[in-house]
Motif scaffolding. Sequence first.
Motif, mmCIF file in Angstrom:
data_model
loop_
_atom_site.group_PDB
_atom_site.id
_atom_site.type_symbol
_atom_site.label_atom_id
_atom_site.label_comp_id
_atom_site.label_asym_id
_atom_site.label_seq_id
_atom_site.Cartn_x
_atom_site.Cartn_y
_atom_site.Cartn_z
ATOM 1 N N LEU A 17 0.819 -1.210 0.000
ATOM 2 C CA LEU A 17 0.000 0.000 0.000
ATOM 3 C C LEU A 17 0.851 1.257 0.000
ATOM 4 N N ILE A 18 1.895 1.270 0.820
ATOM 5 C CA ILE A 18 2.790 2.432 0.873
ATOM 6 C C ILE A 18 3.460 2.645 -0.483
ATOM 7 N N GLY A 19 3.955 1.549 -1.058
ATOM 8 C CA GLY A 19 4.595 1.642 -2.373
ATOM 9 C C GLY A 19 3.629 2.114 -3.447
ATOM 10 N N THR A 20 2.383 1.659 -3.352
ATOM 11 C CA THR A 20 1.375 2.057 -4.338
ATOM 12 C C THR A 20 1.019 3.529 -4.203
ATOM 13 N N ILE A 21 0.941 4.030 -2.989
ATOM 14 C CA ILE A 21 0.647 5.454 -2.770
ATOM 15 C C ILE A 21 1.754 6.312 -3.382
ATOM 16 N N LEU A 22 3.002 5.917 -3.170
ATOM 17 C CA LEU A 22 4.131 6.651 -3.765
ATOM 18 C C LEU A 22 4.095 6.550 -5.299
ATOM 19 N N THR A 23 3.788 5.349 -5.792
ATOM 20 C CA THR A 23 3.709 5.154 -7.247
ATOM 21 C C THR A 23 2.588 5.998 -7.849
ATOM 22 N N GLY A 24 1.448 6.043 -7.159
ATOM 23 C CA GLY A 24 0.328 6.854 -7.636
ATOM 24 C C GLY A 24 0.657 8.336 -7.643
ATOM 25 N N ALA A 25 1.387 8.790 -6.615
ATOM 26 C CA ALA A 25 1.811 10.195 -6.584
ATOM 27 C C ALA A 25 2.711 10.501 -7.782
ATOM 28 N N GLY A 26 3.581 9.554 -8.101
ATOM 29 C CA GLY A 26 4.432 9.719 -9.279
ATOM 30 C C GLY A 26 3.631 9.691 -10.565
ATOM 31 N N PHE A 27 2.607 8.838 -10.624
ATOM 32 C CA PHE A 27 1.755 8.763 -11.809
ATOM 33 C C PHE A 27 1.093 10.109 -12.087
ATOM 34 N N GLY A 28 0.479 10.682 -11.050
ATOM 35 C CA GLY A 28 -0.230 11.945 -11.226
ATOM 36 C C GLY A 28 0.678 13.075 -11.658
ATOM 37 N N THR A 29 1.828 13.204 -11.011
ATOM 38 C CA THR A 29 2.715 14.324 -11.337
ATOM 39 C C THR A 29 3.442 14.108 -12.664
ATOM 40 N N ASN A 30 3.744 12.885 -13.008
ATOM 41 C CA ASN A 30 4.334 12.631 -14.336
ATOM 42 C C ASN A 30 3.350 12.960 -15.451
ATOM 43 N N PHE A 31 2.064 12.655 -15.223
ATOM 44 C CA PHE A 31 1.033 13.004 -16.208
ATOM 45 C C PHE A 31 0.944 14.521 -16.368
ATOM 46 N N LEU A 32 0.897 15.231 -15.240
ATOM 47 C CA LEU A 32 0.871 16.696 -15.287
ATOM 48 C C LEU A 32 2.112 17.242 -15.982
#
Length: 400
Positions: A305-320
């Motif tokens: 879960l922790i790794g996924t939260i960090l990965t999701g944060a990276g997903f959102g900002t990389n998209f932006l």
Amino acid sequence: MFAAAKSTENAPRPSIGFHALTLATFFGASSVPTPLYRIYQENFAISPVLITVIFAVYAFALLAALLITGSISDHLGRRPVIFSALLLEIVAMILFVVASGPGWLISARIVQGIATGIAGASLGAALVDVDRAKGQIVNSIAPLSGMALGAVGTSALIQYGPFPMHLVYALLLVAFALQAAAIWLIPESGGTRPGVFGSLVPRVSIPPQARRPLSLVTPINIANWTVGGFYLSLVPSLVATTTGSAAPLTGGAVVAALTASGAITVYLRRGRTATANLGFGVSAKTLGILTVVAGVHLANVPLLLIGTILTGAGFGTNFLGSLGTIMPLAKADERAGLLSAFYVQSYLAFSLPAILAGFLAKSAGYQVTTDIYATAILLLLGVGIVALRADRGNTAENAA
């Protein structure tokens, strides 16, 4: 034409809330099958390969709908196009309810992909019609938020409710039927103009000034969407296989963590520069992927879960950051073609590697598949950030 535009301008403006809710519902429905894939595997004897094909046909159909009908609401008006998408989505929900094998699921996902592509473009345009600044933010956040709610809500219904393969689709069918009725109570936000048949010809083009920047962010963008495809097709089965947790809510929570953290980070970093977002996104995603791999090998759900939260944060900002790098370079009449090219790249990365992951999972197992996927993603992120920094260094030297 001018009279129609004038009457639209003087008409009462709709609330942004209905369009935001409808957009979130469409994308929430798109993530509903993810927690159900394990149940489909058990009930219909479906292999991991076929599961990823069922997932991928949705992405292909959505991409085709975006390319072909992306601007149709500019010609026919927002309301009739949104209404048509809602009717198609209702058909998809019915197909899911009556599904008795993989063929039904593939058909349902194709119809759902077409409906979501049409809805995404027309609702996105309607949101910007109502409020340009808020509309752009909602267009980024509503799909991710909806997908998070769809994944965790479906998982909860599977775990605690009756009729696991049918209940959630029946509830969504009612929701879409209500929205199809309500759309006619909402004022039209757009106008109409001729040329509807010409608008159906896909236009994919990259302006010369955007070619190099797009090539520089391509490795990061491919890595971004490859992760999304992996999560939405195989992660619930991965969690159950590697951790031994058969609770649907566990796998659903891991998937929801990816999209929810992406939505939150998009909102929090919406005012940052593209360069800053890409730097943050690559760092967060690298740390997240490494943590996810550790969680898989240690069979540790909290670590996942922790790794996924960090990965999701990276997903959102990389998209932006990716969009922020290329879109300001396009002139007004070049934006649609450039955005189409970007989405072609994104949705191919979203779907094709997922099918490969299905083959790997079947032959080598979920843990080895995760390791291979993680290695490829980390390499792409590394190539992308090195290329961007080298380009900035060259630009600085030339300027000096």
